[in-house]
Design a protein around this motif. Structure first.
Motif, PDB file in Angstrom:
ATOM      1  N   SER A   1       0.833  -1.200   0.000  1.00 44.51           N
ATOM      2  CA  SER A   1       0.000   0.000   0.000  1.00 44.51           C
ATOM      3  C   SER A   1       0.873   1.259   0.000  1.00 44.51           C
ATOM      4  O   SER A   1       0.596   2.233  -0.704  1.00 44.51           O
ATOM      5  CB  SER A   1      -0.918  -0.001   1.225  1.00 44.51           C
ATOM      6  N   ALA A   2       1.948   1.219   0.787  1.00 45.04           N
ATOM      7  CA  ALA A   2       2.864   2.362   0.842  1.00 45.04           C
ATOM      8  C   ALA A   2       3.515   2.610  -0.513  1.00 45.04           C
ATOM      9  O   ALA A   2       3.666   3.764  -0.948  1.00 45.04           O
ATOM     10  CB  ALA A   2       3.935   2.111   1.898  1.00 45.04           C
ATOM     11  N   LEU A   3       3.896   1.531  -1.204  1.00 48.28           N
ATOM     12  CA  LEU A   3       4.527   1.688  -2.516  1.00 48.28           C
ATOM     13  C   LEU A   3       3.562   2.297  -3.525  1.00 48.28           C
ATOM     14  O   LEU A   3       3.932   3.185  -4.310  1.00 48.28           O
ATOM     15  CB  LEU A   3       5.035   0.333  -3.006  1.00 48.28           C
ATOM     16  N   LEU A   4       2.323   1.864  -3.522  1.00 45.01           N
ATOM     17  CA  LEU A   4       1.338   2.415  -4.454  1.00 45.01           C
ATOM     18  C   LEU A   4       1.064   3.888  -4.157  1.00 45.01           C
ATOM     19  O   LEU A   4       0.879   4.694  -5.081  1.00 45.01           O
ATOM     20  CB  LEU A   4       0.050   1.600  -4.390  1.00 45.01           C
ATOM     21  N   THR A   5       1.040   4.254  -2.885  1.00 45.37           N
ATOM     22  CA  THR A   5       0.838   5.657  -2.518  1.00 45.37           C
ATOM     23  C   THR A   5       2.025   6.503  -2.968  1.00 45.37           C
ATOM     24  O   THR A   5       1.857   7.594  -3.521  1.00 45.37           O
ATOM     25  CB  THR A   5       0.644   5.784  -1.000  1.00 45.37           C
ATOM     26  N   HIS A   6       3.220   6.002  -2.729  1.00 44.43           N
ATOM     27  CA  HIS A   6       4.434   6.682  -3.171  1.00 44.43           C
ATOM     28  C   HIS A   6       4.417   6.887  -4.683  1.00 44.43           C
ATOM     29  O   HIS A   6       4.695   7.985  -5.189  1.00 44.43           O
ATOM     30  CB  HIS A   6       5.637   5.846  -2.744  1.00 44.43           C
TER      31      HIS A   6
ATOM     32  N   ARG B   1       9.079  -6.066  -7.700  1.00 42.37           N
ATOM     33  CA  ARG B   1       9.156  -7.205  -8.627  1.00 42.37           C
ATOM     34  C   ARG B   1       7.774  -7.815  -8.856  1.00 42.37           C
ATOM     35  O   ARG B   1       7.500  -8.372  -9.924  1.00 42.37           O
ATOM     36  CB  ARG B   1      10.135  -8.239  -8.096  1.00 42.37           C
ATOM     37  N   ALA B   2       6.895  -7.717  -7.860  1.00 42.97           N
ATOM     38  CA  ALA B   2       5.547  -8.266  -8.004  1.00 42.97           C
ATOM     39  C   ALA B   2       4.623  -7.338  -8.784  1.00 42.97           C
ATOM     40  O   ALA B   2       3.818  -7.793  -9.608  1.00 42.97           O
ATOM     41  CB  ALA B   2       4.956  -8.545  -6.624  1.00 42.97           C
ATOM     42  N   LEU B   3       4.735  -6.038  -8.550  1.00 39.08           N
ATOM     43  CA  LEU B   3       3.792  -5.086  -9.135  1.00 39.08           C
ATOM     44  C   LEU B   3       4.149  -4.660 -10.555  1.00 39.08           C
ATOM     45  O   LEU B   3       3.263  -4.347 -11.355  1.00 39.08           O
ATOM     46  CB  LEU B   3       3.687  -3.844  -8.244  1.00 39.08           C
TER      47      LEU B   3
ATOM     48  N   ALA C   1       0.736  -2.081 -12.478  1.00 40.36           N
ATOM     49  CA  ALA C   1       0.017  -1.385 -11.408  1.00 40.36           C
ATOM     50  C   ALA C   1       0.615  -0.031 -11.071  1.00 40.36           C
ATOM     51  O   ALA C   1      -0.022   0.767 -10.372  1.00 40.36           O
ATOM     52  CB  ALA C   1       0.005  -2.250 -10.151  1.00 40.36           C
ATOM     53  N   LEU C   2       1.824   0.245 -11.539  1.00 41.42           N
ATOM     54  CA  LEU C   2       2.508   1.481 -11.170  1.00 41.42           C
ATOM     55  C   LEU C   2       2.392   2.511 -12.289  1.00 41.42           C
ATOM     56  O   LEU C   2       2.528   2.185 -13.468  1.00 41.42           O
ATOM     57  CB  LEU C   2       3.975   1.201 -10.862  1.00 41.42           C
ATOM     58  N   LYS C   3       2.165   3.754 -11.900  1.00 37.14           N
ATOM     59  CA  LYS C   3       1.976   4.830 -12.872  1.00 37.14           C
ATOM     60  C   LYS C   3       3.305   5.280 -13.480  1.00 37.14           C
ATOM     61  O   LYS C   3       3.447   5.374 -14.696  1.00 37.14           O
ATOM     62  CB  LYS C   3       1.273   6.016 -12.205  1.00 37.14           C
TER      63      LYS C   3
ATOM     64  N   CYS D   1       4.369  10.477  -6.816  1.00 37.85           N
ATOM     65  CA  CYS D   1       5.372  10.820  -7.823  1.00 37.85           C
ATOM     66  C   CYS D   1       4.697  11.221  -9.132  1.00 37.85           C
ATOM     67  O   CYS D   1       5.047  12.253  -9.732  1.00 37.85           O
ATOM     68  CB  CYS D   1       6.309   9.634  -8.055  1.00 37.85           C
ATOM     69  N   ALA D   2       3.737  10.422  -9.582  1.00 39.60           N
ATOM     70  CA  ALA D   2       3.052  10.744 -10.830  1.00 39.60           C
ATOM     71  C   ALA D   2       2.343  12.082 -10.741  1.00 39.60           C
ATOM     72  O   ALA D   2       2.399  12.897 -11.674  1.00 39.60           O
ATOM     73  CB  ALA D   2       2.061   9.626 -11.173  1.00 39.60           C
ATOM     74  N   ALA D   3       1.685  12.341  -9.622  1.00 43.23           N
ATOM     75  CA  ALA D   3       0.964  13.606  -9.451  1.00 43.23           C
ATOM     76  C   ALA D   3       1.903  14.807  -9.446  1.00 43.23           C
ATOM     77  O   ALA D   3       1.498  15.922  -9.766  1.00 43.23           O
ATOM     78  CB  ALA D   3       0.164  13.569  -8.149  1.00 43.23           C
ATOM     79  N   ALA D   4       3.185  14.564  -9.086  1.00 47.08           N
ATOM     80  CA  ALA D   4       4.175  15.641  -9.083  1.00 47.08           C
ATOM     81  C   ALA D   4       4.862  15.803 -10.434  1.00 47.08           C
ATOM     82  O   ALA D   4       5.780  16.613 -10.569  1.00 47.08           O
ATOM     83  CB  ALA D   4       5.225  15.368  -8.004  1.00 47.08           C
ATOM     84  N   GLY D   5       4.447  15.028 -11.439  1.00 44.19           N
ATOM     85  CA  GLY D   5       5.035  15.128 -12.767  1.00 44.19           C
ATOM     86  C   GLY D   5       6.261  14.260 -12.962  1.00 44.19           C
ATOM     87  O   GLY D   5       6.959  14.376 -13.969  1.00 44.19           O
ATOM     88  N   ILE D   6       6.535  13.363 -12.004  1.00 50.38           N
ATOM     89  CA  ILE D   6       7.705  12.484 -12.092  1.00 50.38           C
ATOM     90  C   ILE D   6       7.293  11.212 -12.834  1.00 50.38           C
ATOM     91  O   ILE D   6       6.541  10.392 -12.317  1.00 50.38           O
ATOM     92  CB  ILE D   6       8.233  12.142 -10.686  1.00 50.38           C
ATOM     93  N   THR D   7       7.797  11.062 -14.032  1.00 52.39           N
ATOM     94  CA  THR D   7       7.455   9.884 -14.838  1.00 52.39           C
ATOM     95  C   THR D   7       8.509   8.786 -14.726  1.00 52.39           C
ATOM     96  O   THR D   7       8.247   7.643 -15.096  1.00 52.39           O
ATOM     97  CB  THR D   7       7.279  10.281 -16.312  1.00 52.39           C
ATOM     98  N   THR D   8       9.707   9.145 -14.255  1.00 55.00           N
ATOM     99  CA  THR D   8      10.770   8.169 -14.024  1.00 55.00           C
ATOM    100  C   THR D   8      11.313   8.407 -12.626  1.00 55.00           C
ATOM    101  O   THR D   8      11.800   9.492 -12.321  1.00 55.00           O
ATOM    102  CB  THR D   8      11.915   8.315 -15.046  1.00 55.00           C
TER     103      THR D   8
END
Length: 373
Positions: free
Chosen positions: A72-77, A116-118, A123-125, A81-88
Motif C-alpha cells: 500500500s505504501a509503494l502504491l501511494t508513493h 518485482r511483483a507489481l 500497477a505502477l503509474k 510521484c506521478a501527481a508531481a510530474g515524475i514519470t521516471t
C-alpha cells in the motif's frame, strides 16, 4: 496519433508556442493536424526524472511508531510521484542499519519484493528504477547488496557513511545528538548507539567500500558518492572511478567535483525551503556557480517542479535551463538517452503545468503518451 495543441513547449534552449504530436508512445513531430488535447496555453515539459527519493520510507513509516503495509505504501508513493510530474523515479533504498531500529532495512526488503511483483502487473503509474544506498559501516550491507545488485532495475548505487562524529551528514556529533533527542532517544541509549556506530565505521567502512565499488564496476552500474565535505573526499572518489557527487555538503566539495569532471546532484527541497535543513551548503549557491547537473526530490516529490520555477522566477536560470535540471540533466547522469527532452523520437513522457500566483501546478501527466495523472 495524438496532438497536443495550444501549448508553451519548453525545449532545451527556448520556449515555443505550438503543438506536438505523439504516436506509439514517442514524440512524432512538432505540429500536427489534430486537436485531440488542448493545453489551454499551459507549459508542456518533459516528464521529470527523480534520481533520488526517500519518499517511500515516509509512506512506510508515516509516524515513528506506525508502520504502514508495504505494498500500500509503494502504491501511494508511486501515485504521489506521478501527481508531481515524475514519470521516471529512482527509489532510493537504504542498505544497512545506522541506528534507526532496522526500519530502513525492512523498507528495502519489502520494496524489493513488492516492485518485482507489481511491475509485471502494470500497477505502477511512473517507471521505477532502483538506487541502492549502501551504508558502508553496516555489517549486513554486503549481503543485502548481493541479493539485489543483479536485478535489471538497479541503475545507480551510492556510497554513504553516516557515522556520527566521523563523516557524512552527521559529522557534527552534537547536531546528531540533538536530532535523536528530538526523536525521543534517551541519553544513555544515545551514547550506546554512537559508540556502536563509530566502532562499525572503523571495522567495516574500508572493506565494504572496496566490495561495493568492485561489484558496481563489474556490472557497469554508475556510482555516486554521498555528502562529500572536502576536496580530499572528492579526490579519493574520483581516483576510484566514482563519477557522481550526490548532495555535496560544501561549496568546496562541489567545486572540486566539477574540476574533476564529476556530475553533481542536489536536493530540490533545499531550494524551496531557502536552505539546507541540516546546515549544509545552499543549493542556490551551487546553481549560481554552474556546479549542478541535476536536482532530486530527496524527500518531497513536489519539490522538483517548484524548485525549477523558483530558479526561473528569481532569474537565476532561464526556465528551459532550470527545467533541464530535473529532466535532461538527470537523464544524462542515468544514461537514459530515450527521455528527458521534447525531441522527435524520444519518449512521450509529458507534463502539463500551469502557474497560479507564482506556484507551478501539475494539471496532467502522460507516460509514453498514456495519461497517468
Amino acid at each position: 496519433m495524438t496532438t497536443f495543441t495550444n501549448a508553451r513547449l519548453v525545449l532545451p534552449d527556448q520556449i515555443r508556442d505550438g503543438s506536438l504530436s505523439v504516436a506509439q508512445g514517442r514524440i512524432a513531430a512538432f505540429g500536427g493536424s489534430g486537436a485531440d488535447v488542448d493545453l489551454e496555453g499551459d507549459y508542456l515539459i518533459p516528464g521529470i526524472i527523480d534520481l533520488h527519493t526517500d519518499n517511500l520510507e515516509r509512506q512506510t513509516q508515516p509516524r515513528n511508531n506506525a508502520r504502514w503495509p508495504s505494498r500500500s505504501a509503494l502504491l501511494t508513493h508511486d501515485a504521489q510521484c506521478a501527481a508531481a510530474g515524475i514519470t521516471t523515479v529512482f527509489d532510493a533504498l537504504c542498505l544497512g542499519d545506522i541506528g534507526f531500529g532496522k526500519a530502513r532495512n525492512q523498507t528495502f526488503e519489502d520494496a524489493f519484493v513488492d516492485l518485482r511483483a507489481l511491475l509485471p502487473l502494470g500497477a505502477l503509474k511512473s517507471e521505477h528504477f532502483l538506487h541502492l544506498r549502501c551504508e558502508l559501516p553496516a555489517p549486513e550491507m554486503p549481503g543485502m547488496l548481493a541479493r539485489a545488485i543483479d536485478d535489471d532495475r538497479v541503475r545507480l548505487i551510492s556510497l554513504m557513511d553516516h557515522s556520527p562524529g566521523l563523516s557524512g551528514q552527521y559529522a557534527d556529533v552534537e547536531r546528531y545528538r540533538q536530532m535523536r533527542r528530538d526523536e525521543g532517544v534517551a541519553e544513555g541509549e544515545l551514547d550506546t548507539i554512537i559508540a556502536e556506530l563509530q566502532d562499525n565505521h572503523h571495522a567495516y567502512h574500508g572493506p565494504n567500500r572496496a566490495f561495493v565499488i568492485a561489484e558496481a564496476r563489474q556490472r557497469g552500474i554508475p556510482l555516486a558518492s554521498h555528502d562529500d565535505h572536502t576536496e580530499a573526499d572528492v579526490a579519493r572518489n574520483a581516483e576510484e572511478g566514482i563519477g557522481i557527487a550526490e548532495f555535496p555538503v560544501s561549496l568546496a566539495a562541489a567545486r572540486a567535483a566539477r574540476a574533476r569532471g564529476m556530475r553533481s546532484i542536489a536536493g530540490a527541497p533545499n531550494i524551496v525551503r531557502g536552505g539546507s535543513h541540516s546546515g549544509n551548503v545552499a543549493v542556490l549557491d551551487l546553481v549560481r556557480e554552474g556546479l549542478l547537473d541535476a536536482l532530486a526530490s530527496d524527500y518531497v516529490p513536489a519539490s522538483m517542479l517548484e524548485a525549477v520555477f523558483c530558479l526561473a522566477a528569481r532569474e537565476i536560470l532561464p526556465l528551459p535551463a532550470a527545467i533541464g535540471l530535473v529532466t535532461a540533466g538527470a537523464a544524462d547522469i542515468a544514461g537514459l538517452d530515450d527521455r528527458g527532452r521534447l525531441a522527435v523520437g524520444l519518449r512521450a513522457d509529458l507534463v502539463q503545468v500551469r502557474v497560479y500566483e507564482g506556484l507551478p501546478v501539475v494539471r496532467s501527466v502522460w507516460r509514453e503518451g498514456v495519461r497517468i495523472a
